[in-house]
Design an enzyme around this catalytic site. Structure first.
Site, PDB file in Angstrom:
ATOM      1  N   ASP A  31       0.972  -1.081   0.006  1.00 24.78           N
ATOM      2  CA  ASP A  31       0.457   0.439   0.159  1.00 24.78           C
ATOM      3  C   ASP A  31       1.090   1.209  -0.197  1.00 24.78           C
ATOM      4  O   ASP A  31       1.948   1.243   1.138  1.00 24.78           O
ATOM      5  CB  ASP A  31      -1.220   0.089   1.001  1.00 24.78           C
ATOM      6  CG  ASP A  31      -2.260   1.058   1.068  1.00 24.78           C
ATOM      7  OD1 ASP A  31      -1.812   2.351   0.923  1.00 24.78           O
ATOM      8  OD2 ASP A  31      -3.157   0.922   1.440  1.00 24.78           O
ATOM      9  N   ILE A  32       0.679   1.967  -0.592  1.00 22.61           N
ATOM     10  CA  ILE A  32       1.977   3.651  -0.475  1.00 22.61           C
ATOM     11  C   ILE A  32       1.614   4.020   0.592  1.00 22.61           C
ATOM     12  O   ILE A  32       1.858   5.160   0.811  1.00 22.61           O
ATOM     13  CB  ILE A  32       1.563   3.962  -2.215  1.00 22.61           C
ATOM     14  CG1 ILE A  32      -0.285   4.409  -2.809  1.00 22.61           C
ATOM     15  CG2 ILE A  32       1.442   3.681  -3.285  1.00 22.61           C
ATOM     16  CD1 ILE A  32      -0.727   5.263  -3.892  1.00 22.61           C
ATOM     17  N   GLN A  94     -14.010   2.839   1.802  1.00 22.78           N
ATOM     18  CA  GLN A  94     -13.487   2.547   0.748  1.00 22.78           C
ATOM     19  C   GLN A  94     -13.346   3.238  -0.109  1.00 22.78           C
ATOM     20  O   GLN A  94     -14.629   4.101  -0.800  1.00 22.78           O
ATOM     21  CB  GLN A  94     -14.825   1.292  -0.264  1.00 22.78           C
ATOM     22  CG  GLN A  94     -13.824   0.849  -1.396  1.00 22.78           C
ATOM     23  CD  GLN A  94     -15.107  -0.470  -2.112  1.00 22.78           C
ATOM     24  OE1 GLN A  94     -16.044  -0.313  -1.153  1.00 22.78           O
ATOM     25  NE2 GLN A  94     -14.235  -1.041  -3.336  1.00 22.78           N
ATOM     26  N   HIS A 100     -10.470  -5.542  -2.036  1.00 18.10           N
ATOM     27  CA  HIS A 100      -8.964  -5.387  -2.207  1.00 18.10           C
ATOM     28  C   HIS A 100      -8.898  -5.824  -0.236  1.00 18.10           C
ATOM     29  O   HIS A 100      -9.941  -5.098   0.396  1.00 18.10           O
ATOM     30  CB  HIS A 100      -8.222  -4.472  -1.761  1.00 18.10           C
ATOM     31  CG  HIS A 100      -8.566  -2.720  -1.883  1.00 18.10           C
ATOM     32  ND1 HIS A 100      -9.678  -2.864  -2.490  1.00 18.10           N
ATOM     33  CD2 HIS A 100      -8.472  -2.233  -0.540  1.00 18.10           C
ATOM     34  CE1 HIS A 100     -10.425  -1.463  -1.740  1.00 18.10           C
ATOM     35  NE2 HIS A 100      -9.078  -1.022  -0.553  1.00 18.10           N
ATOM     36  N   HIS A 102      -7.026  -5.415   2.824  1.00 18.26           N
ATOM     37  CA  HIS A 102      -5.555  -4.643   3.664  1.00 18.26           C
ATOM     38  C   HIS A 102      -5.145  -6.055   4.043  1.00 18.26           C
ATOM     39  O   HIS A 102      -5.497  -6.478   5.408  1.00 18.26           O
ATOM     40  CB  HIS A 102      -6.488  -3.605   4.307  1.00 18.26           C
ATOM     41  CG  HIS A 102      -6.411  -2.543   3.880  1.00 18.26           C
ATOM     42  ND1 HIS A 102      -6.430  -1.256   3.518  1.00 18.26           N
ATOM     43  CD2 HIS A 102      -8.031  -1.959   3.522  1.00 18.26           C
ATOM     44  CE1 HIS A 102      -6.908  -0.125   2.584  1.00 18.26           C
ATOM     45  NE2 HIS A 102      -8.557  -1.073   2.398  1.00 18.26           N
TER      46      HIS A 102
HETATM   47  P1  5GP Z   1      -9.769   1.328   1.116  1.00 21.43           P
HETATM   48  O1  5GP Z   1     -10.242   2.643   1.591  1.00 21.43           O
HETATM   49  O2  5GP Z   1     -10.755   1.429  -0.648  1.00 21.43           O
HETATM   50  O3  5GP Z   1     -10.209   0.670   1.912  1.00 21.43           O
HETATM   51  O4  5GP Z   1      -8.374   1.484  -0.039  1.00 21.43           O
HETATM   52  C1  5GP Z   1      -7.239   1.248  -1.006  1.00 21.43           C
HETATM   53  C2  5GP Z   1      -5.797   1.654  -0.128  1.00 21.43           C
HETATM   54  O5  5GP Z   1      -5.465   1.356  -1.212  1.00 21.43           O
HETATM   55  C3  5GP Z   1      -6.092   3.214   0.571  1.00 21.43           C
HETATM   56  O6  5GP Z   1      -5.210   2.209   1.735  1.00 21.43           O
HETATM   57  C4  5GP Z   1      -4.439   3.250  -0.320  1.00 21.43           C
HETATM   58  O7  5GP Z   1      -3.221   4.068   0.020  1.00 21.43           O
HETATM   59  C5  5GP Z   1      -4.421   1.910  -1.665  1.00 21.43           C
HETATM   60  N1  5GP Z   1      -3.858   3.265  -2.771  1.00 21.43           N
HETATM   61  C6  5GP Z   1      -4.390   3.778  -3.614  1.00 21.43           C
HETATM   62  N2  5GP Z   1      -3.795   4.246  -4.345  1.00 21.43           N
HETATM   63  C7  5GP Z   1      -2.760   3.199  -4.476  1.00 21.43           C
HETATM   64  C8  5GP Z   1      -2.252   3.039  -5.397  1.00 21.43           C
HETATM   65  O8  5GP Z   1      -1.578   3.652  -6.667  1.00 21.43           O
HETATM   66  N3  5GP Z   1      -0.929   1.952  -5.334  1.00 21.43           N
HETATM   67  C9  5GP Z   1      -0.888   1.195  -4.515  1.00 21.43           C
HETATM   68  N4  5GP Z   1       0.304   1.455  -4.263  1.00 21.43           N
HETATM   69  N5  5GP Z   1      -1.880   1.567  -3.558  1.00 21.43           N
HETATM   70  C10 5GP Z   1      -3.006   2.569  -3.520  1.00 21.43           C
END
Ligand code: 5GP
Ligand code: ZN
Length: 144
Positions: A31-32, A94, A100, A102
């Site tokens: 994760d970035i 999300q 995905h 985590h």
């Molecule tokens: P969500 O909030 O949808 O559960 O998590 C999305 C996750 O994707 C976040 O933790 C965010 O840091 C990660 N993320 C978003 N864009 C990118 C990307 O371009 N590359 C990577 N490696 N992680 C990403």
């Protein structure tokens, strides 16, 4: 593949990532914006939006791969614990609409770990509300 989906682009190698592992149906990468050192994501290669539309076989493979990698967080990174987290819907945090999981290694050393509980622990819920929510879910599930 969904062309405007960043995770589909990562799976296809069309966007950069720090890859961890790949199976026939899953891809894992760092994760970035990590909540802790080693925070990574496991995704199905096939695009699904969220928990509601992911096919059972992809969900099972993502769960198994998350478990496999989580175990290695202890040996590879000296993690003290792990959280698995899935967010389904914008109101559940999300932000990327490709399913995905985590995998978030946890550490007693707070220099490596920036996570805090998102709810107040230790606050006893209203029992009438708990019981009525249990009843409406049982009814929805057809559980008698
Ligand atoms: P969500 O909030 O949808 O559960 O998590 C999305 C996750 O994707 C976040 O933790 C965010 O840091 C990660 N993320 C978003 N864009 C990118 C990307 O371009 N590359 C990577 N490696 N992680 C990403
Ligand atoms: Zn996608």
């Amino acid at each position: 593949m969904s062309n405007d989906c960043i995770f589909c682009q990562i799976v296809a190698g069309q966007a950069p990532s720090a890859p961890i592992a790949e199976t026939e149906s899953t891809f894992a990468f760092m994760d970035i914006q990590p909540g802790s050192d080693g925070h990574l994501l496991v995704v199905p290669k096939r695009h699904s939006t969220d928990l509601r539309d992911i096919p059972a076989d992809d969900l099972a493979e993502v769960a198994l791969e998350s478990q496999r990698i989580a175990k290695h967080a202890y040996s590879a990174w000296d993690a003290d614990g792990v959280n698995l987290l899935n967010c389904c819907g914008a109101d559940a945090w999300q932000t990327v609409f490709h399913f995905h999981m985590h995998v978030i290694p946890r550490y007693r050393d707070k220099d490596k770990d920036r996570l805090r509980l998102p709810f107040e622990p230790g606050i006893r819920g209203n029992q009438d509300l708990i019981d009525s929510l249990a009843a409406s879910m049982r009814e929805s599930l057809g559980e008698g």
